[in-house]
Design an enzyme around this catalytic site. Structure first.
Site, PDB file in Angstrom:
ATOM      1  N   ARG A  91     -15.786  31.968   4.673  1.00 29.29           N
ATOM      2  CA  ARG A  91     -14.633  32.634   4.050  1.00 29.29           C
ATOM      3  C   ARG A  91     -15.097  33.400   2.812  1.00 29.29           C
ATOM      4  O   ARG A  91     -14.668  34.515   2.534  1.00 29.29           O
ATOM      5  CB  ARG A  91     -13.531  31.633   3.686  1.00 29.29           C
ATOM      6  CG  ARG A  91     -12.342  32.351   3.090  1.00 29.29           C
ATOM      7  CD  ARG A  91     -11.117  31.547   2.649  1.00 29.29           C
ATOM      8  NE  ARG A  91     -11.083  30.164   2.992  1.00 29.29           N
ATOM      9  CZ  ARG A  91     -11.496  29.177   2.158  1.00 29.29           C
ATOM     10  NH1 ARG A  91     -11.966  29.462   0.953  1.00 29.29           N
ATOM     11  NH2 ARG A  91     -11.426  27.935   2.545  1.00 29.29           N
ATOM     12  N   LYS A 126      -9.764  53.303   9.196  1.00 28.03           N
ATOM     13  CA  LYS A 126      -9.607  54.736   9.435  1.00 28.03           C
ATOM     14  C   LYS A 126     -10.980  55.407   9.523  1.00 28.03           C
ATOM     15  O   LYS A 126     -11.752  55.086  10.393  1.00 28.03           O
ATOM     16  CB  LYS A 126      -8.704  55.328   8.347  1.00 28.03           C
ATOM     17  CG  LYS A 126      -7.442  54.472   8.057  1.00 28.03           C
ATOM     18  CD  LYS A 126      -6.466  54.393   9.210  1.00 28.03           C
ATOM     19  CE  LYS A 126      -5.378  53.347   9.022  1.00 28.03           C
ATOM     20  NZ  LYS A 126      -4.588  53.453   7.810  1.00 28.03           N
TER      21      LYS A 126
HETATM   22  C1  LIG Z   1      -3.779  52.587   7.039  1.00 29.87           C
HETATM   23  C2  LIG Z   1      -3.670  52.750   5.585  1.00 29.87           C
HETATM   24  C3  LIG Z   1      -3.569  51.637   4.729  1.00 29.87           C
HETATM   25  C4  LIG Z   1      -3.476  50.215   5.264  1.00 29.87           C
HETATM   26  O1  LIG Z   1      -4.643  49.803   5.890  1.00 29.87           O
HETATM   27  P1  LIG Z   1      -4.683  48.796   7.149  1.00 29.87           P
HETATM   28  O2  LIG Z   1      -6.122  48.735   7.470  1.00 29.87           O
HETATM   29  O3  LIG Z   1      -3.834  49.394   8.220  1.00 29.87           O
HETATM   30  O4  LIG Z   1      -4.115  47.499   6.678  1.00 29.87           O
HETATM   31  C5  LIG Z   1      -3.509  51.870   3.368  1.00 29.87           C
HETATM   32  N1  LIG Z   1      -3.543  53.119   2.861  1.00 29.87           N
HETATM   33  C6  LIG Z   1      -3.642  54.204   3.640  1.00 29.87           C
HETATM   34  C7  LIG Z   1      -3.674  55.559   3.028  1.00 29.87           C
HETATM   35  C8  LIG Z   1      -3.700  54.062   5.023  1.00 29.87           C
HETATM   36  O5  LIG Z   1      -3.776  55.155   5.799  1.00 29.87           O
END
Ligand SMILES: *Cc1c(COP(=O)(O)O)cnc(C)c1O
Length: 379
Positions: A46, A195
């Protein structure tokens, strides 16, 4: 080291036990101790895991930060940052945020006595009007999601420093290839690694990068105590994804530019949001703080009601209708009912997220196929 070299090598050495060139997936929850407390720096996964550690060192290097922490999602990373605060503290943030950030601020942390001010940050000086002795943090996102507004990180960082506020920048949309907020004075850089950094739409992960050691220790304590840490397999997948981050980003920017040019004068497009256009209201700031303008583009369809917007959104063959962004494949999204559905209608529309707005994440497919798909879908 330069960016491309860091993307491939930072944090990674041949494995000392075997010489494996690729960082092994240390699929273990616990580690042998010779005598109680006599270990090799790892006790329980963890808190620390070698595959995750390699990834965290790589992430830190990409953002020119000293330390990196990986979380099991972007929201897990955001959650950890908010836990630096205590009841009564106040946060200044933008009025055009990722829907999940707005939701965790207003629906979770507001209940724990933290107060949020959602401001239009195009005139950064407005921050001064809202700072009082309880203000502790400024949270910004740039470019914003989905209207691609760009805020001046350096200007906001000067104000944050003068008022002794921790500046956090959600750098998800730009990726570390296009923008490094630490170099402009940010205290913490946050990413949804899901992303561009991961880049293949196969992992959900988040990250925080920071250089102040005390801040790193406080955040590591939260990370280890609350436990939203990713496993070794996901850490490996992201390390692998990062090796082409610079190549993918170049292609995203190039395809993004061509798609933006194509849509700009299209008869079905009323407005287009892409910071690379010189008539974008914040183009000069984007040109100053970003290396290129990325592959995220939003459009407002001309004379389209919700039904017509849905029809067009469902018309694509190469672009996939789905949430998320930043993967190699092109995606199209309807923010009002998908990514931003958790924001109340008036708040959402005030930020420009109208019912006939579509957001494109331009992937790295052949540009001719992408343009053909757009032409057919908008016909
Ligand atoms: C997707 C996103 C998040 C959240 O991230 P997750 O990995 O989906 O939890 C936060 N900020 C932005 C700008 C995003 O596009």
């Amino acid at each position: 080291m330069k960016f491309a070299t860091k993307a491939i090598h930072a944090g990674q050495e041949p494995d000392p036990s075997t010489g494996a060139v690729m960082t092994p997936i240390y699929q273990t929850s616990t580690y042998w101790q010779k005598a109680p407390g006599d270990n090799q720096g790892y006790e329980y996964s963890r808190g620390t895991n070698p595959t995750r550690k390699a990834l965290e060192d790589c992430l830190a290097a990409l953002e020119n930060a000293r330390f990196g922490l990986a979380f099991s999602s972007g929201m897990g990373a955001t959650d950890a940052v908010m836990k630096l605060l205590k009841p009564g503290d106040e946060v200044i943030t933008g009025n055009d945020l990722y829907g999940g950030s707005y939701r965790i601020f207003t629906k979770i942390f507001a209940n724990y006595g933290i107060k949020f001010h959602f401001l239009n940050l195009h005139e950064p000086e407005i921050i001064n009007e809202y700072v009082n002795e309880n203000t502790k943090m400024v949270w910004i996102e740039t470019p914003t999601n989905p209207t691609m507004q760009v805020v001046d990180i350096q200007a906001i960082s000067s104000i944050a420093k003068a008022r002794n506020l921790t500046l956090v920048v959600d750098n998800t949309f730009a990726s570390p290839y296009l923008q490094n907020p630490m170099d402009m004075g940010a205290d913490i850089v946050m990413h949804s690694v899901t992303k561009y950094i991961g880049g293949h739409s196969d992992v959900v992960m988040g990250a925080l990068m920071m250089s102040d050691e005390d801040l790193y220790k406080r955040l590591w304590f939260i990370y280890n105590s609350c436990g939203a840490t990713p496993g070794p397999m996901d850490s490996f997948l992201v390390l692998r994804g990062i090796k082409t981050l610079h190549l993918r980003m170049k292609a995203h920017c190039e395809n993004g530019r061509q798609v933006a040019e194509f849509l700009k004068d299209h008869p079905k497009v009323e407005r287009i949001f892409w910071p690379g256009f010189t008539d974008h209201p914040n183009h000069h700031i984007a040109a100053k703080q970003m290396r290129d303008f990325g592959g995220m583009i939003s459009i407002v369809l001309k004379d389209a009601d919700l039904q017509e917007t849905f029809r067009i959104a469902s018309n694509f063959k190469v672009f996939t209708l789905a949430e998320s962004l930043g993967g190699v494949e092109s995606l199209i999204n309807h923010p009002a009912t998908m990514t931003h559905a958790s924001i109340p209608k008036e708040t959402r529309e005030a930020a420009g997220v109208v019912d006939n707005l579509l957001r494109l994440s331009v992937g790295v497919e052949d540009i001719e196929d992408l343009l053909e798909d757009l032409k057919n879908a908008l016909a």
